[in-house]
Design a protein around this motif. Structure first.
Motif, PDB file in Angstrom:
ATOM      1  N   LEU A 100       0.584  -1.582   0.343  1.00 52.85           N
ATOM      2  CA  LEU A 100      -0.214   0.318  -0.024  1.00 52.85           C
ATOM      3  C   LEU A 100       0.703   1.101   0.530  1.00 52.85           C
ATOM      4  N   ARG A 126       0.782   4.200  -3.214  1.00 54.01           N
ATOM      5  CA  ARG A 126       0.538   5.629  -2.578  1.00 54.01           C
ATOM      6  C   ARG A 126       1.399   6.219  -2.692  1.00 54.01           C
ATOM      7  N   MET A 134      -3.122  -3.749  -5.282  1.00 55.83           N
ATOM      8  CA  MET A 134      -3.538  -3.655  -3.725  1.00 55.83           C
ATOM      9  C   MET A 134      -5.259  -3.391  -4.129  1.00 55.83           C
ATOM     10  N   GLN A 167     -11.073   1.535  -0.344  1.00 52.65           N
ATOM     11  CA  GLN A 167      -9.839   1.847  -0.453  1.00 52.65           C
ATOM     12  C   GLN A 167      -8.991   1.338  -1.730  1.00 52.65           C
TER      13      GLN A 167
END
Length: 400
Positions: free
Chosen positions: A80, A84, A94, A105
């Motif tokens: 993650l 990001r 993800m 998410q």
């Protein structure tokens, strides 16, 4: 370079001397158990220095982290972070992996990756559309573009789009509440309730063991590597095409797996009552009309030649797990003729069965076959699990 202990030692020496070219090949050997035992800790040590600037190293790093006992949630957190930080592949992976447990998410990650041109992200977003209000204009545009690129699942994608409601905007989802620990395959296995189809040998079916988005991702990712399947000679260690087996196949070793694939492998291993440390490479199988796999045993029936080296390295293929990656075809059942038992799972279902008796000898009742597909096409993932992980010499080398 071959897969011997000497090759692993040479790569270790080269990396210690500062040769960066040795880093990824060494990590691959450590993950696959080539030239020695599987060693995720040493793979992580080799990969972390390359993490900031190398996307392949980042993928391999989190796969290695997931191999540690109880390490899957930590691997997800690390991946993650990659997503990001702008790693598009990590965002797609993800987004797929979090779809069921953390939908908000997942939606955010997949939309971001789709806007950067990731076709697999657009395909995964279709599952969000199914689960919520329907197709929205931006997603429809992405999917139309994807189908023009030769996407292998374009046919099912077009059918799904034609039958789906339309909406003016993407879904707005509430914030996720569960922690990432819920993704741990061990916790998922503890909650599973398989159906016993046979006691001897033990054969179990596992409904909805893999999400549809994971199945689509795995199949689309493996499709370009599919080749005509071959039959393996356990004595010579060579493979060749044979009328006994007509299908397409691809093999995905640990060093080429990402966290989505690693999650499916972990779930398949858990269905067989073990962990990924005991698993061989994941195999993807594709059958068109008329394709079949005639009756066979998955375990080694001889200890001569290469089979003897395999038995020394990892022991018997004690169990098999199959995962259905699609539905909507006719024929193609997995049949156990000596038990008068057949199985054809729906997309996401798994079947696990033992190949050996309690004393470790081949079980003739585990003889099985893939019946001919009549119409449509059938896709499966197949995983063999062994009695033990690779030893000090690593996996046995095939000669061809």
């Amino acid at each position: 370079m071959d897969d011997t202990p000497a090759s692993r030692q040479l790569l270790q020496a080269a990396l210690r001397s500062g040769d960066e070219r040795a880093r990824l090949p060494l990590a691959g050997m450590l993950l696959d158990g080539r030239g020695g035992p599987i060693d995720p800790d040493k793979a992580i040590e080799a990969l972390e220095p390359a993490e900031p600037g190398n996307g392949v190293a980042r993928r391999m790093l989190t796969t290695a982290m997931a191999l540690r006992p109880g390490g899957f949630a930590d691997a997800v957190r690390r991946r993650l972070e990659h997503a990001r930080a702008g790693d598009r592949d990590a965002a797609v992976q993800m987004g797929v992996l979090l779809m069921e447990s953390h939908p908000a998410q997942s939606l955010e990650l997949l939309q971001g990756a789709a806007r950067q041109g990731a076709g697999l992200a657009a395909a995964a977003l279709l599952h969000h559309a199914k689960n919520h209000e329907g197709l929205w204009p931006e997603l429809e545009h992405w999917l139309s573009a994807l189908m023009s690129t030769g996407y292998p699942l374009a046919g099912p994608l077009k059918t799904a789009m034609a039958n789906m409601a339309r909406t003016s905007h993407a879904p707005v989802l509430p914030a996720d509440t569960d922690g990432l620990e819920s993704l741990d395959p061990a916790l998922r296995a503890a909650k599973a309730s398989p159906v016993q189809l046979s006691e001897t040998p033990r054969i179990q079916s596992h409904s909805a063991a893999a999400g549809h988005a994971l199945c689509d991702y795995l199949l689309a990712a493996a499709w370009p590597t599919l080749r005509r399947a071959e039959v393996f000679d356990p004595v010579t260690g060579r493979t060749s095409q044979d009328a006994h087996r007509k299908a397409y196949s691809a093999s995905i070793p640990r060093s080429f797996q990402d966290l989505v694939v690693a999650r499916i492998v972990a779930d398949m291993a858990a269905c067989a009552g073990t962990t990924t440390a005991f698993a061989e490479n994941l195999a993807i199988l594709l059958y068109y009309p008329g394709d079949e796999y005639k009756p066979h045993l998955d375990c080694f029936t001889s200890d001569e030649g290469w089979a003897g080296a395999e038995l020394t390295a990892q022991g018997q293929r004690r169990a098999t797990t199959l995962s259905a990656l699609n539905s909507g075809y006719e024929g193609g059942e997995t049949r156990f003729p000596r038990l008068d038992l057949s199985w054809r799972g729906e997309k996401g279902d798994m079947l696990s069965f033992e190949n050996v008796t309690r004393d470790g000898t081949p079980d003739p009742l585990s003889l099985h076959q893939g019946l001919p597909v009549i119409s449509g096409w059938k896709a499966l993932a197949s995983l063999w699990v062994r009695e033990r992980p690779p030893g000090t010499a690593g996996i046995a080398e095939r000669t061809g």
